[in-house]
Design a protein around this motif. Structure first.
Motif, PDB file in Angstrom:
ATOM      1  N   TRP A  33      14.121   7.527 -40.587  1.00  0.00           N
ATOM      2  CA  TRP A  33      14.629   6.216 -40.967  1.00  0.00           C
ATOM      3  C   TRP A  33      15.904   5.843 -40.231  1.00  0.00           C
ATOM      4  O   TRP A  33      16.351   4.697 -40.323  1.00  0.00           O
ATOM      5  CB  TRP A  33      14.875   6.184 -42.479  1.00  0.00           C
ATOM      6  CG  TRP A  33      13.643   6.469 -43.264  1.00  0.00           C
ATOM      7  CD1 TRP A  33      13.288   7.648 -43.849  1.00  0.00           C
ATOM      8  CD2 TRP A  33      12.576   5.562 -43.543  1.00  0.00           C
ATOM      9  NE1 TRP A  33      12.076   7.534 -44.470  1.00  0.00           N
ATOM     10  CE2 TRP A  33      11.608   6.260 -44.303  1.00  0.00           C
ATOM     11  CE3 TRP A  33      12.337   4.228 -43.229  1.00  0.00           C
ATOM     12  CZ2 TRP A  33      10.431   5.678 -44.751  1.00  0.00           C
ATOM     13  CZ3 TRP A  33      11.163   3.630 -43.672  1.00  0.00           C
ATOM     14  CH2 TRP A  33      10.233   4.355 -44.419  1.00  0.00           C
ATOM     15  N   VAL A  35      16.406   5.599 -36.986  1.00  0.00           N
ATOM     16  CA  VAL A  35      16.102   4.634 -35.923  1.00  0.00           C
ATOM     17  C   VAL A  35      15.893   3.245 -36.523  1.00  0.00           C
ATOM     18  O   VAL A  35      16.377   2.238 -35.979  1.00  0.00           O
ATOM     19  CB  VAL A  35      14.873   5.084 -35.126  1.00  0.00           C
ATOM     20  CG1 VAL A  35      14.491   4.029 -34.086  1.00  0.00           C
ATOM     21  CG2 VAL A  35      15.125   6.422 -34.454  1.00  0.00           C
ATOM     22  N   LEU A  36      15.184   3.192 -37.658  1.00  0.00           N
ATOM     23  CA  LEU A  36      14.956   1.897 -38.307  1.00  0.00           C
ATOM     24  C   LEU A  36      16.271   1.262 -38.745  1.00  0.00           C
ATOM     25  O   LEU A  36      16.480   0.050 -38.561  1.00  0.00           O
ATOM     26  CB  LEU A  36      14.027   2.090 -39.504  1.00  0.00           C
ATOM     27  CG  LEU A  36      13.714   0.836 -40.328  1.00  0.00           C
ATOM     28  CD1 LEU A  36      13.032  -0.225 -39.474  1.00  0.00           C
ATOM     29  CD2 LEU A  36      12.855   1.197 -41.534  1.00  0.00           C
ATOM     30  N   ALA A  38      19.160   1.772 -37.409  1.00  0.00           N
ATOM     31  CA  ALA A  38      19.869   1.344 -36.200  1.00  0.00           C
ATOM     32  C   ALA A  38      19.317   0.017 -35.682  1.00  0.00           C
ATOM     33  O   ALA A  38      20.071  -0.866 -35.255  1.00  0.00           O
ATOM     34  CB  ALA A  38      19.752   2.422 -35.122  1.00  0.00           C
ATOM     35  N   VAL A  39      17.994  -0.143 -35.732  1.00  0.00           N
ATOM     36  CA  VAL A  39      17.384  -1.405 -35.284  1.00  0.00           C
ATOM     37  C   VAL A  39      17.814  -2.558 -36.184  1.00  0.00           C
ATOM     38  O   VAL A  39      18.167  -3.649 -35.706  1.00  0.00           O
ATOM     39  CB  VAL A  39      15.856  -1.271 -35.264  1.00  0.00           C
ATOM     40  CG1 VAL A  39      15.195  -2.625 -35.014  1.00  0.00           C
ATOM     41  CG2 VAL A  39      15.431  -0.286 -34.186  1.00  0.00           C
ATOM     42  N   LEU A  40      17.810  -2.324 -37.495  1.00  0.00           N
ATOM     43  CA  LEU A  40      18.240  -3.377 -38.425  1.00  0.00           C
ATOM     44  C   LEU A  40      19.709  -3.729 -38.215  1.00  0.00           C
ATOM     45  O   LEU A  40      20.086  -4.910 -38.292  1.00  0.00           O
ATOM     46  CB  LEU A  40      17.993  -2.918 -39.865  1.00  0.00           C
ATOM     47  CG  LEU A  40      16.540  -2.855 -40.316  1.00  0.00           C
ATOM     48  CD1 LEU A  40      16.441  -2.283 -41.721  1.00  0.00           C
ATOM     49  CD2 LEU A  40      15.899  -4.244 -40.274  1.00  0.00           C
ATOM     50  N   GLY A  42      21.435  -3.450 -35.382  1.00  0.00           N
ATOM     51  CA  GLY A  42      21.523  -4.237 -34.153  1.00  0.00           C
ATOM     52  C   GLY A  42      20.997  -5.639 -34.332  1.00  0.00           C
ATOM     53  O   GLY A  42      21.559  -6.611 -33.790  1.00  0.00           O
ATOM     54  N   TRP A  43      19.922  -5.768 -35.090  1.00  0.00           N
ATOM     55  CA  TRP A  43      19.358  -7.088 -35.382  1.00  0.00           C
ATOM     56  C   TRP A  43      20.383  -7.944 -36.122  1.00  0.00           C
ATOM     57  O   TRP A  43      20.578  -9.131 -35.792  1.00  0.00           O
ATOM     58  CB  TRP A  43      18.078  -6.883 -36.193  1.00  0.00           C
ATOM     59  CG  TRP A  43      17.324  -8.118 -36.537  1.00  0.00           C
ATOM     60  CD1 TRP A  43      17.592  -9.402 -36.152  1.00  0.00           C
ATOM     61  CD2 TRP A  43      16.153  -8.200 -37.355  1.00  0.00           C
ATOM     62  NE1 TRP A  43      16.679 -10.281 -36.677  1.00  0.00           N
ATOM     63  CE2 TRP A  43      15.781  -9.564 -37.425  1.00  0.00           C
ATOM     64  CE3 TRP A  43      15.390  -7.267 -38.032  1.00  0.00           C
ATOM     65  CZ2 TRP A  43      14.665 -10.000 -38.142  1.00  0.00           C
ATOM     66  CZ3 TRP A  43      14.281  -7.687 -38.748  1.00  0.00           C
ATOM     67  CH2 TRP A  43      13.927  -9.044 -38.798  1.00  0.00           C
ATOM     68  N   HIS A  44      21.030  -7.353 -37.140  1.00  0.00           N
ATOM     69  CA  HIS A  44      22.021  -8.109 -37.919  1.00  0.00           C
ATOM     70  C   HIS A  44      23.199  -8.529 -37.042  1.00  0.00           C
ATOM     71  O   HIS A  44      23.672  -9.679 -37.132  1.00  0.00           O
ATOM     72  CB  HIS A  44      22.500  -7.255 -39.087  1.00  0.00           C
ATOM     73  CG  HIS A  44      23.617  -7.871 -39.857  1.00  0.00           C
ATOM     74  ND1 HIS A  44      23.440  -8.957 -40.701  1.00  0.00           N
ATOM     75  CD2 HIS A  44      24.951  -7.562 -39.903  1.00  0.00           C
ATOM     76  CE1 HIS A  44      24.591  -9.298 -41.233  1.00  0.00           C
ATOM     77  NE2 HIS A  44      25.524  -8.466 -40.764  1.00  0.00           N
ATOM     78  N   PRO A  60      17.898 -10.918 -40.420  1.00  0.00           N
ATOM     79  CA  PRO A  60      17.057 -10.120 -41.317  1.00  0.00           C
ATOM     80  C   PRO A  60      16.987 -10.682 -42.731  1.00  0.00           C
ATOM     81  O   PRO A  60      15.929 -10.647 -43.372  1.00  0.00           O
ATOM     82  CB  PRO A  60      17.729  -8.740 -41.294  1.00  0.00           C
ATOM     83  CG  PRO A  60      18.490  -8.702 -40.025  1.00  0.00           C
ATOM     84  CD  PRO A  60      18.946 -10.102 -39.780  1.00  0.00           C
ATOM     85  N   TYR A 242       8.141 -13.600 -37.958  1.00  0.00           N
ATOM     86  CA  TYR A 242       8.665 -12.242 -38.049  1.00  0.00           C
ATOM     87  C   TYR A 242       8.255 -11.583 -39.363  1.00  0.00           C
ATOM     88  O   TYR A 242       8.034 -10.364 -39.414  1.00  0.00           O
ATOM     89  CB  TYR A 242      10.181 -12.246 -37.898  1.00  0.00           C
ATOM     90  CG  TYR A 242      10.639 -12.356 -36.468  1.00  0.00           C
ATOM     91  CD1 TYR A 242      10.820 -11.218 -35.688  1.00  0.00           C
ATOM     92  CD2 TYR A 242      10.897 -13.596 -35.891  1.00  0.00           C
ATOM     93  CE1 TYR A 242      11.235 -11.312 -34.378  1.00  0.00           C
ATOM     94  CE2 TYR A 242      11.312 -13.695 -34.570  1.00  0.00           C
ATOM     95  CZ  TYR A 242      11.483 -12.550 -33.820  1.00  0.00           C
ATOM     96  OH  TYR A 242      11.894 -12.647 -32.521  1.00  0.00           O
TER      97      TYR A 242
END
Length: 272
Positions: A33, A35-36, A38-40, A42-44, A60, A242
């Motif tokens: 989790w 990586v997930l 980290a992606v969230l 970066g998205w935020h 998000p 999305y």
């Protein structure tokens, strides 16, 4: 007089060992989790600092709020149910046809001679290119999409069954035959159980392919979740696009995780 070293045994409290074991277990569980997260994150950051325009990448929070609205309104259940039903029916039909054909290719030379060229030609064929053909033949409703899923997924089942049955240890066959086992009993009690791990691998390959095929066909010919994604994109409803993409990812992940869990139960057969 030589010096002597004395070693004393240091006992570790049982409580600290439990804490360390729990910490290691939590770390192993949390690794997938990270990586997930980290992606969230970066998205935020990208949306909060306006690095990307909202029409291309909504925040998000907006996406998850839109997803909640789709769930509450029942729109998601309707579109997703239609797509998943088409995929499951097509995959089940492919398994019903493909698994016996694979066993026949493994056990009978004539079937291998007849079917091998078609499998070698049809397996790598991009089935998405056949969407117009199936639409002309079977229309734009569910039948054409189910048939396309069948045509896409039957080959993984054939290959999985054929390779699994071919790799059954000859010692198992000889041992059963030496005890007077008939051919039908040999298949039921030796070949079929030993082939289960390979068949589950075929299911694990075929089901995601079936979902991808259904979503793609729906984007072209309409209906289901694929059409919903295209309609949202057409009217620049980025948050809805999305949200649907997240749903497709979640469905694929849950399907693969369920099959992997069943597959682990039969790991003993694969090691035998």
């Amino acid at each position: 007089m030589a010096d002597t070293l004395e070693f004393t045994e240091v006992s570790v409290p049982a409580g600290s060992r439990v804490v360390r074991t729990m910490a290691r277990r939590l770390w192993r569980l949390s690794q997938p989790w990270l990586v997930l997260l980290a992606v969230l994150a970066g998205w935020h950051l990208a949306t909060a600092h306006a690095w990307v325009r909202p029409v291309f990448l909504p925040s998000p929070g907006v996406v998850f709020a839109t997803l909640a609205q789709l769930v509450v309104s029942g729109e998601l259940a309707s579109t997703l149910g239609t797509s998943v039903l088409r995929a499951v029916v097509g995959v089940v039909a492919a398994g019903i046809v493909g698994i016996p054909l694979g066993f026949a290719m493994a056990e009978f030379r004539v079937f291998r001679w007849l079917l091998s060229p078609y499998v070698a030609f049809g397996f790598p064929l991009p089935k998405i290119a056949l969407i117009p053909v199936f639409t002309v033949w079977l229309g734009m409703d569910s039948l054409s999409k189910i048939a396309l899923v069948f045509a896409t997924c039957v080959f993984p089942f054939i290959v999985a069954a054929e390779s699994g049955a071919s790799l059954v240890s000859p010692k198992l066959r000889w041992a059963a035959q030496s005890l007077g086992t008939r051919k039908d009993a040999l298949f039921r009690h030796v070949i079929l159980p030993a082939t289960v791990p390979a068949l589950l691998s075929g299911v694990r390959i075929a089901l995601p392919i079936g979902l991808i095929t259904v979503f793609t066909a729906e984007m072209v010919t309409g209906g289901g979740l694929g059409e919903a994604i295209v309609q949202a994109q057409r009217y620049f409803q980025s948050a809805q696009v999305y949200a649907y993409v997240l749903v497709t990812m979640l469905v694929g992940y849950l399907a693969d995780a369920a099959i992997a869990r069943v597959q682990r139960r039969f790991a003993a057969w694969a090691e035998a």
